[in-house]
Design a protein around this motif. Sequence first.
Motif, PDB file in Angstrom:
ATOM      1  N   GLN A  83      25.939  49.646  40.446  1.00  0.00           N
ATOM      2  CA  GLN A  83      24.961  50.306  41.304  1.00  0.00           C
ATOM      3  C   GLN A  83      24.253  49.318  42.228  1.00  0.00           C
ATOM      4  N   GLU A 115      36.035  52.724  39.741  1.00  0.00           N
ATOM      5  CA  GLU A 115      35.407  51.789  40.671  1.00  0.00           C
ATOM      6  C   GLU A 115      35.760  52.132  42.112  1.00  0.00           C
ATOM      7  N   HIS A 118      33.755  54.907  43.401  1.00  0.00           N
ATOM      8  CA  HIS A 118      32.391  54.482  43.737  1.00  0.00           C
ATOM      9  C   HIS A 118      32.350  53.832  45.109  1.00  0.00           C
ATOM     10  N   ASP A 121      32.660  56.369  47.802  1.00  0.00           N
ATOM     11  CA  ASP A 121      31.379  57.063  47.988  1.00  0.00           C
ATOM     12  C   ASP A 121      30.417  56.212  48.814  1.00  0.00           C
TER      13      ASP A 121
END
Length: 219
Positions: A83, A115, A118, A121
Amino acid sequence: MTTKPGIIFDIDGTLCDSNYQHAFAWYQAFRQHDVQLPIWELHRHIGMGGDQFVAAVAGDRVEEEIGDEVRTAHDVIYLTMIQSVGIFDGARGLLEDLKGDGFRVVLASSAKQREVDHYLDLLDGRDLADDWTTSDDVEQTKPEPDLVLAAKEKLGEGDAVMVGDTPWDVEAARRSDVPTIAVLTGGFSEAELRDAGAVAVFRSIAELRERGTQLFLLD
């Protein structure tokens, strides 16, 4: 009319600012298994895939005895820090520019699907990339050429250009007959990247974007 090459983007360290999180995750993973290695030395191998990494930094004996355990620990630790990973200034904008100018783009990663999702995104990149790779697409990771060859296959016919941030990116691309444009965001010097074979080196993705998409034609 000049045929536009497909563009292969490394993700970690090139589009996303993640190299130092990976270095610290490896540091902690080795410490969990009573292997003490300096972070600076671990960083020198970031960009090399996990299947190559343990032996490269700790030797064949450590690889044989606890390689899989260290890799598993790294993956778990890295996910606790993911994050904190951000995208570099200009990363999405460069993808938008290339898409708008008719270039095909594949995002290349040997990370696991979680991963890569992520990162997609973060980049809001699913509508900008023609495709992407994950660990499922490769048998061996960088500096072996598997990842670049998998990305080339997803691009289809025609030439390709790689964008990366480490000597391992450049070597994997060179072994795939793909020229590499490199950026300094991975923490390696211009001299190191050029010695590995990079055809051009820029300070950042933002600086690369300022040069315009015609740069990727490599005329």
